[in-house]
Write an enzyme that holds these catalytic residues in place. Structure first.
Site, PDB file in Angstrom:
ATOM      1  N   ARG A  45       0.822  -1.231   0.000  1.00 17.14           N
ATOM      2  CA  ARG A  45       0.000   0.000   0.000  1.00 17.14           C
ATOM      3  C   ARG A  45       0.842   1.262   0.000  1.00 17.14           C
ATOM      4  NH1 ARG A  45      -3.706   3.088   3.761  1.00 17.14           N
ATOM      5  NH2 ARG A  45      -5.617   3.510   2.593  1.00 17.14           N
ATOM      6  N   ILE A  71      -7.401   7.493  -1.325  1.00 17.80           N
ATOM      7  CA  ILE A  71      -7.216   6.042  -1.379  1.00 17.80           C
ATOM      8  C   ILE A  71      -8.150   5.507  -0.289  1.00 17.80           C
ATOM      9  CG2 ILE A  71      -5.153   6.214   0.104  1.00 17.80           C
ATOM     10  CD1 ILE A  71      -4.119   3.607  -1.102  1.00 17.80           C
ATOM     11  N   SER A  72      -8.959   4.505  -0.641  1.00 12.74           N
ATOM     12  CA  SER A  72      -9.980   4.020   0.292  1.00 12.74           C
ATOM     13  C   SER A  72      -9.358   3.426   1.555  1.00 12.74           C
ATOM     14  CB  SER A  72     -10.837   2.956  -0.384  1.00 12.74           C
ATOM     15  OG  SER A  72     -11.562   3.516  -1.451  1.00 12.74           O
ATOM     16  N   GLN A  73     -10.161   3.414   2.620  1.00 14.98           N
ATOM     17  CA  GLN A  73      -9.761   2.751   3.866  1.00 14.98           C
ATOM     18  C   GLN A  73      -9.528   1.265   3.574  1.00 14.98           C
ATOM     19  OE1 GLN A  73     -12.911   2.521   6.715  1.00 14.98           O
ATOM     20  NE2 GLN A  73     -11.568   1.874   8.376  1.00 14.98           N
ATOM     21  N   PRO A  74      -8.441   0.678   4.074  1.00 18.20           N
ATOM     22  CA  PRO A  74      -8.161  -0.743   3.795  1.00 18.20           C
ATOM     23  C   PRO A  74      -9.308  -1.686   4.176  1.00 18.20           C
ATOM     24  CG  PRO A  74      -6.209   0.307   4.668  1.00 18.20           C
ATOM     25  CD  PRO A  74      -7.308   1.329   4.761  1.00 18.20           C
TER      26      PRO A  74
END
Ligand code: SAM
Length: 224
Positions: A45, A71-74
């Site tokens: 990431r 960037i989206s939350q994992p």
């Protein structure tokens, strides 16, 4: 895994696992499948976030990537990937490439991924990044994904990583019978609901489930 971020990535996987368990009522899953865990573990990431935010890359939170986008939350990447129910043969469409992280996670499991991004600089950067990282099974397209990408349809799974006020009909048309679409639906100024749509393999009838509360940037564009 031997790289310097292995420990941070494992802590992130632990945090994701806790959140999946805590929210299991919505998607009806209390843990991720081994394929999704392995995919999250393989994707670096830190390569997908701006240099000045790299120290935050393995925290379970969204981060700014410029152009007003994130960037989206994992955890969200993990649960959307899980809900897509991919196989190694899956042909997947993602709408909203952003930095390309979700596409990379999908490409670790699926055979092919087509991902569409409306901001040219993000699409160009994601394309270069994914190529450098060796993802030969991802096609990045600069365009309006609210109309899907008919040229490569039908898709076994469609993931929309921006919130649509209403369901884009074109996307449902491009979903293969037996396939699944995962999409946040709702107004931008409110919490949206992550919806799973399953298209019946025999009848083509669509069944909705999940409804996990989420917060995404808006899906812009023509929405056909
Ligand atoms: N998938 C990304 C990741 O891996 O972190 C996160 C995507 S970000 C939350 C949403 C993205 O959707 C933004 O990059 C935005 O420009 C894009 N987007 C919004 N409307 C779009 C549209 N109609 N077609 C394609 N991309 C769109």
């Amino acid at each position: 895994m031997t790289d310097a971020n292995a420990q941070a990535r494992q802590s992130l996987l632990d945090a994701i696992a806790r959140e999946v368990a805590a929210t299991s009522d919505y998607p009806g899953k209390d843990q991720l499948s081994p394929a999704v865990i392995a995919a999250l573990n393989r994707v670096p990431r830190h390569e997908f976030v701006p240099d000045d935010l790299r120290h935050l890359a393995y925290q379970n939170r969204p981060l700014s990537i410029g152009q007003g986008q994130t960037i989206s939350q994992p955890y969200i990447v993990a649960i959307m990937t899980e809900l897509a129910a991919l196989t190694p043969q899956s042909h997947v469409l993602e709408i909203g490439t952003g930095c390309g992280y979700q596409a990379a996670v999908l490409a670790e499991i699926a055979e092919t991924v087509v991902t569409v991004e409306r901001i040219a600089s993000l699409a160009d950067d994601a394309k270069a990044r994914l190529k450098r990282l060796g993802y030969g099974n991802i096609t990045v397209i600069h365009g309006d994904g609210s109309r899907g990408w008919p040229a490569e349809a039908p898709y076994d799974a469609i993931l929309v990583t921006a919130a649509a006020a209403k369901l884009p009909a074109a996307l449902l048309e491009q979903l293969r019978p037996g396939g699944r679409m995962v999409i946040p639906l709702g107004r931008q100024d409110m919490t949206q609901s992550l919806i799973v749509m399953e298209k019946d393999a025999e009848t083509g009838a669509v069944r909705e489930s999940c409804k996990l509360p989420v917060a995404f940037v808006p899906l812009l564009g023509g929405l056909k």
